[in-house]
Scaffold this active site. Structure first.
Site, PDB file in Angstrom:
ATOM      1  N   GLY A 210       0.784  -1.228   0.000  1.00 12.00           N
ATOM      2  CA  GLY A 210       0.000   0.000   0.000  1.00 12.00           C
ATOM      3  C   GLY A 210       0.812   1.272   0.000  1.00 12.00           C
ATOM      4  O   GLY A 210       0.243   2.369   0.080  1.00 12.00           O
ATOM      5  N   GLY A 212       2.504   2.949  -2.368  1.00 14.74           N
ATOM      6  CA  GLY A 212       2.225   3.885  -3.445  1.00 14.74           C
ATOM      7  C   GLY A 212       0.873   4.550  -3.315  1.00 14.74           C
ATOM      8  O   GLY A 212       0.744   5.765  -3.539  1.00 14.74           O
TER       9      GLY A 212
END
Length: 266
Positions: A210, A212
């Site tokens: 998670g 990005g």
């Protein structure tokens, strides 16, 4: 007394059933940073700590209806896009966002943390021609830079060349994430004239699912709170670095970053 409304941020992305990335990570980030998060779901994934077992796109009319519902009544101070899956969904979202008077942060999601494809190969050209021109900031990692521009980044000196190639596709700012390069992580932000480099400590933690989504959502949240782009990116980097440091195990694979790390530190 009636409480005043917080700034409003819309995420247009895919749902992660494991809660580590996608819509779920976006909304957690927005809550942690003090904005009101709203969502348009473009696809649904069957996903856990081990990978993506499958995904299903929503019909374009369902995506368009969600966008119209939120934008027509509530409005936004910023928008973040993530997984859009197919050419028709990219076109649908880009067409609507071209008429939105708010900053747009595009996370050009191509694959998951585990290497599972989340964007159809035939949608890459649509992202380049339709979505990136409406972006205020685009946040590619090194694999996504290569997918979008053909530029391969081997070390830090290649970051500016990669960012310039992204800017040629139309966004106002490019934030090229260099976390996969050896050495201390360095991200480069530029609008073609000004250049900013952001460094951070590299944490020895494999639980980074998670990352990005969280960074792009944090940038959008800080833009909605009134920061300019360089300041929004700096504050987003601080937030995601803390979240990575406290990423936790979940299931049998890669766990998520911790969106609540600031609350746990109090």
């Amino acid at each position: 007394m009636t409480a005043s409304s917080p700034p409003r941020v819309l995420t247009v992305a895919g749902s992660d059933s494991g809660g580590g990335a996608g819509i779920q990570a976006d909304l957690k980030t927005m809550l942690a940073l003090g904005v009101h998060g709203m969502s348009v779901i473009a696809a649904v994934t069957a996903q856990n700590s081990l990978g993506v077992q499958g995904y299903w796109e929503l019909p374009p009319e369902a995506v368009r209806a969600q966008l119209g519902s939120v934008l027509g009544d509530i409005g936004v101070q910023a928008v973040k896009t993530g997984m859009l899956a197919s050419p028709v969904l990219v076109e649908t979202v880009a067409e609507v966002l071209a008429g939105v008077d708010a900053p747009v942060v595009v996370d050009p999601v191509g694959v998951s943390k585990h290497g599972d494809a989340l964007l159809a190969p035939e949608a890459v050209d649509t992202v380049k021609s339709r979505l990136l021109p409406v972006a205020t900031v685009v946040t590619p990692n090194l694999w996504e830079v290569s997918q979008l521009t053909g530029v391969e980044v081997g070390d830090e000196k290649d970051l500016r060349r990669a960012a310039d190639a992204i800017l040629e596709l139309g966004p106002a700012w490019a934030l090229v994430k260099g976390g996969h390069l050896p050495g201390a992580p360095v991200d480069l932000l530029t609008d073609g004239v000004r250049e900013f480099r952001f460094t951070a400590e590299r944490h020895d933690n494999r639980h980074t699912h998670g990352t990005g989504c969280t960074l792009a959502s944090a940038v959008a949240s800080h833009l909605a709170l009134g920061e300019d782009v360089p300041s929004a990116v700096r504050k987003a980097k601080d937030y995601v670095t803390g979240a990575i440091a406290r990423g936790f195990p979940l299931g049998g694979g890669i766990g998520p970053v911790d969106h609540a790390w600031r609350w746990r530190d109090r």
